[in-house]
Motif scaffolding. Structure first.
Motif, PDB file in Angstrom:
ATOM      1  N   SER A  33      12.423   4.977  -2.979  1.00  0.00           N
ATOM      2  CA  SER A  33      11.396   5.020  -2.024  1.00  0.00           C
ATOM      3  C   SER A  33      12.009   4.940  -0.522  1.00  0.00           C
ATOM      4  N   ARG A  34      12.940   4.660  -0.112  1.00  0.00           N
ATOM      5  CA  ARG A  34      13.640   4.534   1.011  1.00  0.00           C
ATOM      6  C   ARG A  34      13.963   6.066   1.680  1.00  0.00           C
ATOM      7  N   TRP A  35      13.919   7.027   0.660  1.00  0.00           N
ATOM      8  CA  TRP A  35      14.384   8.453   0.913  1.00  0.00           C
ATOM      9  C   TRP A  35      12.964   9.280   1.163  1.00  0.00           C
ATOM     10  N   LEU A  36      11.585   8.741   1.111  1.00  0.00           N
ATOM     11  CA  LEU A  36      10.625   9.299   0.850  1.00  0.00           C
ATOM     12  C   LEU A  36       9.781   9.253   2.126  1.00  0.00           C
ATOM     13  N   THR A  37       9.236  10.356   2.713  1.00  0.00           N
ATOM     14  CA  THR A  37       8.421  10.326   3.606  1.00  0.00           C
ATOM     15  C   THR A  37       7.044   9.933   3.649  1.00  0.00           C
ATOM     16  N   ARG A  38       6.633   9.680   2.593  1.00  0.00           N
ATOM     17  CA  ARG A  38       5.130   9.302   2.260  1.00  0.00           C
ATOM     18  C   ARG A  38       4.969   8.228   1.467  1.00  0.00           C
ATOM     19  N   PRO A  40       5.254   3.984   0.300  1.00  0.00           N
ATOM     20  CA  PRO A  40       5.314   2.920   0.909  1.00  0.00           C
ATOM     21  C   PRO A  40       6.283   1.836  -0.037  1.00  0.00           C
ATOM     22  N   HIS A  41       6.518   0.700   0.577  1.00  0.00           N
ATOM     23  CA  HIS A  41       7.124  -0.305  -0.371  1.00  0.00           C
ATOM     24  C   HIS A  41       6.621  -1.569  -0.089  1.00  0.00           C
ATOM     25  N   PRO A  42       6.270  -2.529  -0.851  1.00  0.00           N
ATOM     26  CA  PRO A  42       6.435  -2.135  -2.379  1.00  0.00           C
ATOM     27  C   PRO A  42       5.268  -1.099  -2.824  1.00  0.00           C
ATOM     28  N   TYR A  43       5.644  -0.363  -4.072  1.00  0.00           N
ATOM     29  CA  TYR A  43       5.114   0.615  -4.427  1.00  0.00           C
ATOM     30  C   TYR A  43       4.587   0.096  -5.868  1.00  0.00           C
ATOM     31  N   ALA A  44       3.311  -0.222  -6.156  1.00  0.00           N
ATOM     32  CA  ALA A  44       2.706  -0.813  -7.322  1.00  0.00           C
ATOM     33  C   ALA A  44       1.980  -0.125  -8.428  1.00  0.00           C
ATOM     34  N   LEU A  45       1.494  -0.483  -9.277  1.00  0.00           N
ATOM     35  CA  LEU A  45       0.882   0.240 -10.263  1.00  0.00           C
ATOM     36  C   LEU A  45      -0.434   0.908  -9.946  1.00  0.00           C
ATOM     37  N   GLN A  46      -1.029   0.589  -9.017  1.00  0.00           N
ATOM     38  CA  GLN A  46      -2.273   0.778  -8.329  1.00  0.00           C
ATOM     39  C   GLN A  46      -2.031   2.107  -7.623  1.00  0.00           C
ATOM     40  N   ASP A  47      -0.796   1.929  -6.775  1.00  0.00           N
ATOM     41  CA  ASP A  47      -0.388   3.404  -5.896  1.00  0.00           C
ATOM     42  C   ASP A  47      -0.127   4.578  -6.866  1.00  0.00           C
ATOM     43  N   ALA A  48       0.546   4.084  -8.092  1.00  0.00           N
ATOM     44  CA  ALA A  48       0.986   5.146  -8.936  1.00  0.00           C
ATOM     45  C   ALA A  48      -0.404   5.642  -9.731  1.00  0.00           C
ATOM     46  N   GLN A  49      -1.248   5.160  -9.884  1.00  0.00           N
ATOM     47  CA  GLN A  49      -2.543   5.501 -10.523  1.00  0.00           C
ATOM     48  C   GLN A  49      -3.430   6.309  -9.502  1.00  0.00           C
ATOM     49  N   GLU A  50      -3.328   5.929  -8.137  1.00  0.00           N
ATOM     50  CA  GLU A  50      -3.962   6.744  -7.187  1.00  0.00           C
ATOM     51  C   GLU A  50      -3.146   8.046  -6.912  1.00  0.00           C
TER      52      GLU A  50
END
Length: 167
Positions: A33-38, A40-50
């Motif tokens: 995630s540190r290399w991605l521009t969009r 966040p961290h932490p990145y949770a299951l709900q983030d992936a679902q969205e």
């Protein structure tokens, strides 16, 4: 355009609800995630679902990168070429292979150019983009949402003419 693509070693297909746990696990790794521009961290299951829900109603140019049936990353050209791989899948050429297929698809859709970029410390991403023929355009300061750190973001572009010239 098709909703999936195959390359020599990969299948690119729409992300599915059942991919959410794998995506959350891989993107949840700060080394990814540190290399991605969009992202966040932490990145949770709900983030992936969205993310999967947004892709489902988007333009159809975001794909899960799969080796066999295993999701190893994602790639898309919704706004610009963007991609990531789970850390355990780095260094195998998957990003280059998937990106080549996405660039081909993008230009087959009639677009004149494709933009992308990378944080200058990310040599692997620079290599992928340069191998595809992208050229540097500008630099800007950008904050990593995952770390909050400010980095130099190298913007790049590839035109359809440049792509055809190297084919």
């Amino acid at each position: 355009m098709t909703d999936h693509m195959t390359t020599e070693r990969l299948t690119l297909r729409a992300p599915r609800t059942e991919d959410a746990a794998a995506i959350a696990s891989m993107v949840g790794d700060l080394e990814v995630s540190r290399w991605l521009t969009r992202v966040p961290h932490p990145y949770a299951l709900q983030d992936a679902q969205e993310f999967i829900s947004r892709v489902a109603v988007g333009g159809g140019n975001t794909f899960a990168i799969c080796v066999g049936t295993q999701v190893v990353g994602c790639i898309g050209t919704e706004v610009q070429l963007g991609y990531w791989l789970g850390k355990n899948h780095w260094g195998r050429g998957y990003a280059s292979e998937a990106a080549h297929a996405m660039v081909q698809r993008h230009f087959a859709q009639g677009h004149a150019e494709l933009q992308s970029g990378y944080f200058v410390e990310n040599a692997a991403s620079r290599h992928v983009l340069e191998k595809l023929g992208f050229v540097r355009t500008s630099q800007e300061q950008s904050r990593s949402p995952a770390t909050g750190d400010c980095h130099v973001l190298q913007r790049m572009v590839l035109t359809q003419d440049m792509w055809k010239a190297q084919a």
